[in-house]
Design an enzyme around this catalytic site. Structure first.
Site, short mmCIF file in Angstrom:
data_model
loop_
_atom_site.label_atom_id
_atom_site.label_comp_id
_atom_site.label_asym_id
_atom_site.label_seq_id
_atom_site.Cartn_x
_atom_site.Cartn_y
_atom_site.Cartn_z
N GLU A 128 -22.26 10.11 4.53
CA GLU A 128 -21.21 9.18 4.12
C GLU A 128 -21.03 9.11 2.61
OE1 GLU A 128 -22.13 7.85 8.27
OE2 GLU A 128 -23.31 8.55 6.54
N ARG A 183 -9.96 1.10 18.58
CA ARG A 183 -10.34 2.43 18.09
C ARG A 183 -9.29 3.48 18.46
NH1 ARG A 183 -15.69 4.20 20.49
NH2 ARG A 183 -14.99 3.03 22.31
N SER A 211 -16.17 8.69 18.53
CA SER A 211 -16.38 7.25 18.62
C SER A 211 -15.36 6.50 17.76
CB SER A 211 -17.79 6.88 18.18
OG SER A 211 -18.02 5.50 18.32
N PHE A 269 -22.53 2.08 8.28
CA PHE A 269 -22.76 3.26 7.44
C PHE A 269 -21.63 3.47 6.43
CE2 PHE A 269 -24.71 4.65 11.64
CZ PHE A 269 -25.96 4.15 11.31
N ASP A 329 -26.77 -0.07 20.53
CA ASP A 329 -27.58 0.62 19.53
C ASP A 329 -28.39 -0.32 18.63
OD1 ASP A 329 -26.94 3.19 20.31
OD2 ASP A 329 -25.09 3.22 19.16
N ARG A 334 -15.45 -2.13 18.47
CA ARG A 334 -15.68 -1.02 19.39
C ARG A 334 -15.07 -1.27 20.77
NH1 ARG A 334 -19.69 3.03 19.25
NH2 ARG A 334 -20.14 3.99 21.28
#
Length: 312
Positions: free
Chosen positions: A56, A8, A35, A81, A115, A165
């Site tokens: 989005e 990232r 993030s 998303f 999550d 991530r």
């Protein structure tokens, strides 16, 4: 220039570097900039950074419009998303017109371990690669992420990149020439070829160490471009082998395993597909727990290799 093993952070830093000379690069963010690390670009070039909010669909449509003005828009959100929520807009406004829009699906696969299933993307490769004109990219580490983002800016057309991530082991040679559409052999072998993508590339190299102790020689190939698939190289890496294994942090339906099986359908080779078996993700205390739970560890790859050899 890459400063860590974080995919990232490397993604954001690479765009900042490229943005110094290329003022056509613009970033659009869906309220997750800290993030996805797109915020690094916003901090350096606020006039070329657009916070779209949790929307989005609108972000994808705006990016399509920006591309028509000559800009190179990157849209950013969690992979689930970026691909799922905005699918209609990506299909209708970006893919059909083959516009020069780049889509970053961050926290891909199970890597957003805390999550749970609503934020984990086990179907994003399938969604994107079914779209005509769309290129689908899956880097194995931070080095390849840097190479890939630079290539994305230089190339034309709609592209999707899925970003893990978590920090991943660096296995890519920084001096190796990179080209979109090419797969890379990281280790040669004589018994079975494993075609892996994303985090499963480093897992496959560990599996090769396990199997070597058993006298089994594993060829490990990093398939970082899933679409277009280099079928010529795919067949070449299978030549003389006793079988094939595919490994991905994605559903077994519609991902790397599906396209490899299709490409090799006329070959008389046993194939085993390793991925997520028709289930959603779940939450956990850390990423390693999920890789173990969904049987995406080196020993799971080794089991598939042994199974292939038993059925040769």
């Amino acid at each position: 220039m890459r400063t860590s093993d974080s995919l990232r952070k490397t993604y954001g830093e690479t765009l900042v570097e490229l943005g110094k000379d290329n003022k056509d690069i613009v970033l659009l963010e869906a309220d997750l900039g800290n993030s996805t690390m797109s915020s690094l670009y916003g901090a350096n070039y606020p006039e070329r950074y657009f916070q779209m909010g949790i929307a989005e669909q609108n972000m994808a449509s705006v990016a399509a419009g920006l591309s028509l003005t000559g800009k190179i828009p990157f849209i950013n959100s969690f992979a689930v998303f970026a691909t799922g929520r905005a699918y209609d807009q990506i299909r209708s406004s970006v893919a059909i017109a083959a516009l020069n829009v780049k889509i970053c699906g961050s926290s891909a696969g199970l890597s957003d371990y805390g999550d749970g299933k609503t934020h984990q993307s086990i179907d994003d490769i399938a969604l994107m690669q079914v779209l005509p004109h769309m290129t689908v990219l899956s880097p194995a580490d931070a080095v390849e992420t840097e190479q890939m983002v630079k290539a994305m800016v230089a190339a034309k057309g709609p592209m999707y990149i899925r970003i893990n991530r978590n920090d991943l082991p660096v296995i890519t040679d920084p001096n190796q020439e990179y080209h979109i559409g090419k797969m890379t052999q990281l280790q040669d072998g004589t018994d079975v070829t494993v075609f892996a993508t994303g985090v499963m590339v480093s897992q496959s190299l560990k599996a090769a160490e396990i199997l070597q102790k058993e006298g089994i020689s594993l060829r490990v190939v990093n398939v970082s471009t899933i679409k277009p698939l280099d079928t010529e190289a795919l067949e070449a890496y299978c030549a003389g082998m006793k079988g094939v294994v595919t490994a991905e942090e994605h559903s077994i339906y519609g991902g790397l395993g599906s396209v490899v099986c299709s490409a090799l359908s006329k070959k008389k080779l046993p194939i085993e597909v390793l991925g997520i078996n028709d289930s959603f993700g779940t939450s956990a205390e850390n990423y390693s727990i999920l890789l173990k739970h969904y049987e995406l560890e080196p020993e799971d790859i080794a089991k598939k290799v042994r199974s292939v050899l038993e059925n040769k």
